[in-house]
Write an enzyme that holds these catalytic residues in place. Structure first.
Site, PDB file in Angstrom:
ATOM      1  N   ASP A   1       4.605  -6.932  -9.838  1.00 38.89           N
ATOM      2  CA  ASP A   1       4.722  -7.675  -8.606  1.00 38.89           C
ATOM      3  C   ASP A   1       5.945  -8.912  -8.919  1.00 38.89           C
ATOM      4  OD1 ASP A   1       4.769  -8.360  -5.887  1.00 38.89           O
ATOM      5  OD2 ASP A   1       2.881  -9.442  -6.228  1.00 38.89           O
ATOM      6  N   HIS A   2       6.281  -9.570  -7.973  1.00 41.46           N
ATOM      7  CA  HIS A   2       6.985 -10.746  -7.968  1.00 41.46           C
ATOM      8  C   HIS A   2       6.222 -12.092  -7.578  1.00 41.46           C
ATOM      9  CE1 HIS A   2      11.193  -8.670  -7.660  1.00 41.46           C
ATOM     10  NE2 HIS A   2      10.930  -9.032  -8.808  1.00 41.46           N
TER      11      HIS A   2
ATOM     12  N   TYR B   1       4.790 -10.139  -2.093  1.00 40.24           N
ATOM     13  CA  TYR B   1       4.348  -8.946  -1.622  1.00 40.24           C
ATOM     14  C   TYR B   1       5.448  -7.735  -1.953  1.00 40.24           C
ATOM     15  CZ  TYR B   1       2.462 -12.650   1.295  1.00 40.24           C
ATOM     16  OH  TYR B   1       1.869 -13.702   1.578  1.00 40.24           O
ATOM     17  N   HIS B   2       5.678  -7.835  -3.256  1.00 43.19           N
ATOM     18  CA  HIS B   2       6.754  -6.671  -3.669  1.00 43.19           C
ATOM     19  C   HIS B   2       5.823  -5.675  -4.880  1.00 43.19           C
ATOM     20  CE1 HIS B   2      10.213  -9.601  -3.054  1.00 43.19           C
ATOM     21  NE2 HIS B   2       9.771  -9.121  -2.014  1.00 43.19           N
ATOM     22  N   PRO B   3       5.057  -5.235  -4.559  1.00 43.24           N
ATOM     23  CA  PRO B   3       4.044  -4.244  -5.463  1.00 43.24           C
ATOM     24  C   PRO B   3       4.772  -2.793  -5.773  1.00 43.24           C
ATOM     25  CG  PRO B   3       3.029  -4.157  -3.443  1.00 43.24           C
ATOM     26  CD  PRO B   3       3.909  -5.321  -3.326  1.00 43.24           C
TER      27      PRO B   3
END
Length: 573
Positions: A329-330, A504-506
């Site tokens: 994630d980021h 919110y980049h899983p």
């Protein structure tokens, strides 16, 4: 929305013979279903656990303030305190539970990523290099004429006739313009129009957005709106998949023997009724439920490690120890600065001002309500050891304690930085065979020395940009979070936990890779290893996270999956 005429009660599709069943009507799933249903001889069933996207705030760009953390449209995941890596903090992880999935909730920032991202994928997964995927991006994009007028086609290759509308921001401000000028002072090249997605990523400029005429363009709007009149496509909402239906094991079969997918069992969440959708011979199920949902469906169907299957009480059908692993994630570090110029904090701090902003949007589709989650992007190298940009800036002309929370009382802005290619890896811990019970999410942020080093350098770069340039230095008063007194490497590291949030980049939990890689879940055609008739097509298949906001890449994955299915189908005929 024209596609609503194709939303069917779950009872109307039970047991029917489907050529394709797509699970999850999100960023990738809508693309897959729309493309596969272009052939009128193929029957396609699209299942979505959430409801229709009729809530007006879904379509207003700034509406994510109303949809995130709203359990009607958001799965409302949270990370495990011990497994997050930020002291004792747990972070929220919004994931869309509605037609359009997370593209109905997200910040609408359209960023492809770097060629090297995809070349690394393609090195072990044929067909996924930059030369392979760039035409897919182009085919899905429809850049607005005004955006194309600012763009250099030779360096960004923008698409013009695809279903996904990409537009320039409709919100500009003195602060945003000065932020870009500050980046230029530090040696960054200004990127205009769609050139923010140039093959050479380093630079600074306004984000481009998945909007059309000031309205959100989710994957549902982009893809399902084009399916009007297709009797071969059925969309079922409130359909929660319980498990995959696989062929019965023949005596003597082992876990390593290939299995055949027959269909899916799901529950109508409005009535509680159990339903089953079954495939025709040669049909396929495509999981597009996202980086949490897709691995969870595999696990509760017994496609996981023996240890996990035993723990959650399901039969172990296929040994896939990589399911739920390789989580990436980021992590954004949200520095907040106070300023003399007006920001949304002061422009929207009274009811009359908010009413005026609402009227401006209603009549012109401009102003604060037309704004995406961030306005300006910068892609920079954290240090001389970085071959390509490894840090991304998100400028937000506002400040709040967390994304989606109320605005601060002072005039402030957020200079959010994130490491684009973190080396830390997390995992999902599945604890129940009930799909309503979320897995334990352990992102394991900042677990490596490299990630810590880049975080420190990113904070220092942000300070130079916001406090050390002429463009911004004269209008910025002070650094509020984490604070200018935090100067040493050790102090900066200690200060990160309170200002860190997921973007919110899983991704990565159903990793794409060859069969020899025991951590891989799908092959280069996105087929699940040792399972016939089953693919995964969403952000979970990314072997490594892209150097970008992930929505564009996820839609590309959906498009490419559909292409591969159709190519295989045409060869079989």
């Amino acid at each position: 929305q024209r596609y609503r005429q194709q939303i069917f009660p779950s009872a109307d599709v039970v047991g029917a013979g489907w050529d394709y069943i797509v699970v999850g009507a999100g960023s990738a799933g809508c693309a897959v279903a729309a493309r596969l249903s272009e052939n009128p001889s193929k029957r396609v069933l699209l299942l979505e656990a959430g409801g229709p996207d009729t809530y007006p705030w879904i379509h207003v760009p700034v509406g994510y303030f109303k949809t995130m953390h709203n359990s009607k449209y958001d799965w409302c995941y949270t990370t495990d305190r011990k497994g997050t890596g930020l002291g004792d903090r747990s972070l929220t992880w919004p994931r869309g539970k509605v037609l359009g999935g997370s593209s109905s909730l997200n910040g609408m920032l359209y960023v492809r990523g770097q060629p090297d991202d995809y070349n690394a994928w393609g090195a072990v997964n044929p067909g996924w290099s930059w030369d392979d995927v760039r035409p897919v991006f182009t085919s899905l994009e429809r850049h607005s004429p005004s955006l194309l007028a600012q763009t250099t086609p030779a360096i960004s290759h923008p698409g013009k006739s695809g279903p996904v509308h990409v537009s320039a921001t409709r919100y500009h401000s003195v602060l945003c313009d000065r932020f870009i000028r500050a980046g230029v002072e530090l040696g960054l090249q200004e990127r205009a129009g769609a050139d923010i997605n140039a093959d050479e990523q380093e630079g600074i400029g306004y984000f481009v957005h998945t909007t059309a005429d000031g309205i959100r363009c989710s994957s549902a709007s982009a893809y399902l709106n084009n399916t009007r009149g297709r009797e071969n496509l059925s969309v079922v909402t409130h359909a929660l998949v319980q498990r995959l239906v696989l062929d019965k094991r023949v005596p003597g079969d082992g876990v390593g023997v290939s299995r055949q997918t027959k269909g899916v069992e799901f529950t109508d969440e409005r009535t509680g009724a159990a339903r089953t959708g079954m495939l025709n011979a040669g049909g396929e199920v495509v999981l597009c439920a996202g980086a949490i949902g897709s691995p969870q469906i595999l696990a509760i169907s017994g496609l996981t490690s023996a240890e996990t299957a035993h723990k959650i009480g399901v039969q172990h059908t296929v040994n896939l120890p990589g399911v739920g692993r390789n989580l990436q994630d980021h992590l954004q570090l949200r520095q907040v600065f106070t300023t003399d110029v007006a920001t949304l904090n002061t422009q929207l701090n009274t009811a009359p001002k908010r009413i005026l902003a609402g009227m401006q949007y209603a009549f012109t589709r401009t102003g604060p309500l037309s704004m995406a989650a961030s306005t300006v992007a910068a892609f920079v190298k954290s240090g001389p050891e970085a071959k390509t940009p490894d840090v991304q800036f998100h400028l937000q002309p506002l400040s709040a304690s967390t994304p989606g929370a109320g605005l601060d009382s002072f005039s402030g802005f957020t200079s959010s930085v994130c490491q684009l290619r973190p080396s830390s890896r997390g995992h999902l811990d599945f604890i129940s065979a009930d799909p309503r019970v979320a897995p334990i999410i352990c992102p394991n942020y900042l677990a490596t020395d490299e990630d810590k080093r880049v975080a420190i350098q990113a904070i220092r770069y942000s300070r130079r940009l916001c406090m050390g340039t002429q463009a911004l230095g004269h209008i910025v008063n002070q650094e509020m979070r984490p604070g200018s007194s935090v100067t040493s490497d050790e102090d900066i590291l200690q200060s990160l936990a309170p200002i860190a949030e997921s973007i919110y980049h899983p991704v990565g939990t159903c990793k794409m890779g060859p069969a020899a890689d025991k951590s891989a879940v799908v092959d280069h055609e996105l087929c699940v290893h040792n399972v016939n008739g089953l693919r995964v097509a969403d952000a979970s298949i990314m072997p490594t996270i892209v150097s970008a906001n992930t929505n564009a890449a996820t839609m590309m994955i959906g498009e490419k999956c559909a292409q591969m299915i159709l190519q295989r189908s045409s060869k079989a005929q």
